[in-house]
Design a protein around this motif. Sequence first.
Motif, mmCIF file in Angstrom:
data_model
loop_
_atom_site.group_PDB
_atom_site.id
_atom_site.type_symbol
_atom_site.label_atom_id
_atom_site.label_comp_id
_atom_site.label_asym_id
_atom_site.label_seq_id
_atom_site.Cartn_x
_atom_site.Cartn_y
_atom_site.Cartn_z
ATOM 1 N N ASP A 1 0.833 -1.197 0.000
ATOM 2 C CA ASP A 1 0.000 0.000 0.000
ATOM 3 C C ASP A 1 0.872 1.253 0.000
ATOM 4 N N SER A 2 0.228 2.413 -0.070
ATOM 5 C CA SER A 2 0.978 3.664 -0.192
ATOM 6 C C SER A 2 1.721 4.039 1.079
ATOM 7 N N ALA A 3 1.388 3.375 2.207
ATOM 8 C CA ALA A 3 2.085 3.639 3.464
ATOM 9 C C ALA A 3 3.343 2.793 3.609
ATOM 10 N N GLY A 4 3.617 1.948 2.628
ATOM 11 C CA GLY A 4 4.813 1.120 2.677
ATOM 12 C C GLY A 4 4.623 -0.200 3.386
ATOM 13 N N VAL A 5 3.386 -0.568 3.692
ATOM 14 C CA VAL A 5 3.089 -1.852 4.327
ATOM 15 C C VAL A 5 2.747 -2.867 3.252
ATOM 16 N N THR A 6 3.286 -4.087 3.384
ATOM 17 C CA THR A 6 3.002 -5.163 2.440
ATOM 18 C C THR A 6 2.120 -6.194 3.123
ATOM 19 N N HIS A 7 1.004 -6.525 2.475
ATOM 20 C CA HIS A 7 -0.019 -7.396 3.041
ATOM 21 C C HIS A 7 -0.084 -8.719 2.286
ATOM 22 N N GLY A 8 -0.336 -9.806 2.998
ATOM 23 C CA GLY A 8 -0.641 -11.055 2.342
ATOM 24 C C GLY A 8 -2.008 -10.963 1.684
ATOM 25 N N LEU A 9 -2.151 -11.609 0.519
ATOM 26 C CA LEU A 9 -3.387 -11.536 -0.251
ATOM 27 C C LEU A 9 -3.930 -12.933 -0.522
ATOM 28 N N PHE A 10 -5.195 -13.137 -0.205
ATOM 29 C CA PHE A 10 -5.933 -14.349 -0.553
ATOM 30 C C PHE A 10 -6.987 -13.928 -1.566
ATOM 31 N N PHE A 11 -7.013 -14.563 -2.735
ATOM 32 C CA PHE A 11 -7.844 -14.105 -3.843
ATOM 33 C C PHE A 11 -8.594 -15.285 -4.457
ATOM 34 N N VAL A 12 -9.882 -15.084 -4.732
ATOM 35 C CA VAL A 12 -10.670 -16.060 -5.470
ATOM 36 C C VAL A 12 -11.234 -15.364 -6.706
ATOM 37 N N PRO A 13 -10.857 -15.811 -7.917
ATOM 38 C CA PRO A 13 -11.380 -15.161 -9.119
ATOM 39 C C PRO A 13 -12.912 -15.256 -9.180
ATOM 40 N N PRO A 14 -13.590 -14.252 -9.754
ATOM 41 C CA PRO A 14 -12.942 -13.177 -10.506
ATOM 42 C C PRO A 14 -12.545 -11.958 -9.691
ATOM 43 N N ASN A 15 -13.158 -11.718 -8.514
ATOM 44 C CA ASN A 15 -12.873 -10.432 -7.869
ATOM 45 C C ASN A 15 -13.113 -10.440 -6.363
ATOM 46 N N SER A 16 -12.841 -11.567 -5.705
ATOM 47 C CA SER A 16 -12.991 -11.615 -4.248
ATOM 48 C C SER A 16 -11.631 -11.776 -3.598
ATOM 49 N N PHE A 17 -11.430 -11.119 -2.469
ATOM 50 C CA PHE A 17 -10.117 -11.161 -1.849
ATOM 51 C C PHE A 17 -10.232 -11.007 -0.338
ATOM 52 N N PHE A 18 -9.118 -11.327 0.326
ATOM 53 C CA PHE A 18 -8.999 -11.152 1.770
ATOM 54 C C PHE A 18 -7.563 -10.788 2.069
ATOM 55 N N THR A 19 -7.364 -9.791 2.922
ATOM 56 C CA THR A 19 -6.021 -9.365 3.332
ATOM 57 C C THR A 19 -5.630 -10.071 4.625
#
Length: 340
Positions: A245-263
Amino acid sequence: MKLKQIFNSILAVLFLFPLMVTFAQQAANSGSIEVITTFDYPGTGNLTLPQKINERGDVVGEFIDSTGVTRAFVRFSDGSFSAPIVDPNDTVGFTEGRGINNSRTIAGDYAISDGTLHSFFLSGSTFTEYDVPGAVQTNLLSINEPGDFTGGFDPDGSGVFQAFVSVGGTLTSFSVSGALSTFAYEINNSKHLLVGYYIDAAGILHGYYRDANGALHFPIDPPGSVGTVLFGLNNRNWVVGRYADSAGVTHGLFFVPPNSFFTFDFPGSAFTSLNGISSQGFICGRYVDASGIAHGFLARVRGTAPTTPAGAEMKAKVSPSLVTPLNPSPSAWGGAMPAR
């Protein structure tokens, strides 16, 4: 591409913050991601970077020692570690483990004295060298149960990569339209889904996925992302990766196509990366502590896949996965290594 750039690009993605062992983070009324354990490759000061996990629970990755030497490893499902894995043609102290299947065949890469990347398969104690025919550089990134594999290759030495996938012995190259470079990080056993990332004309990283018909869906960017990488997936089409993100924090991403996600954020850390996931929902990844040391962790998905619908920012374009001309300028790539 110089060896110093290789090491610098690895360390540039490592951020800060402290260690905790067990954590569950809830997504609204859906499920959770729970950390099972953390681990480090044995040795003082090693940075531990897990990459993929097979259905047996074996994890492949690499560690970087205090002198900057990179070696591949396997953490077996019983918690024991392999000896450091070194490709016999590695002349500079750089061998990575990138993919592993249930037969414990490992896909990885190594560097030689001119700074170029080349790849290998390792079965038991037998190395089989691999380069895309005619390529100057080849970066293997995964192997599945049928023996299909993915990666990126530099056809002309410019440092600009195209993605490739080999299915049943047939090699196909492709790239996101207009991208500076494209990497294919994993294909699942059903061949219904392939995931990876690309670099746009402004040098920004974005996720993409390639469906069973060969169409590319992009960009895959959670709201607020300034850079997204999709690393791994399973046979349930669950995808893992990370975004900054723009604050310099890197997050783990869980994604299910086409457009669902969880941080998912490892507790107390400003850098979390989810790199591989099995069909049982076991995840391998890493976080970085306050002293800048990267640690591996194992986690699991509990209950229903923990995702929420994304807004319009995550809606993807679709295009056929045709090979397209890429920006040939080495400065557009910046000498950076494929993400890990």
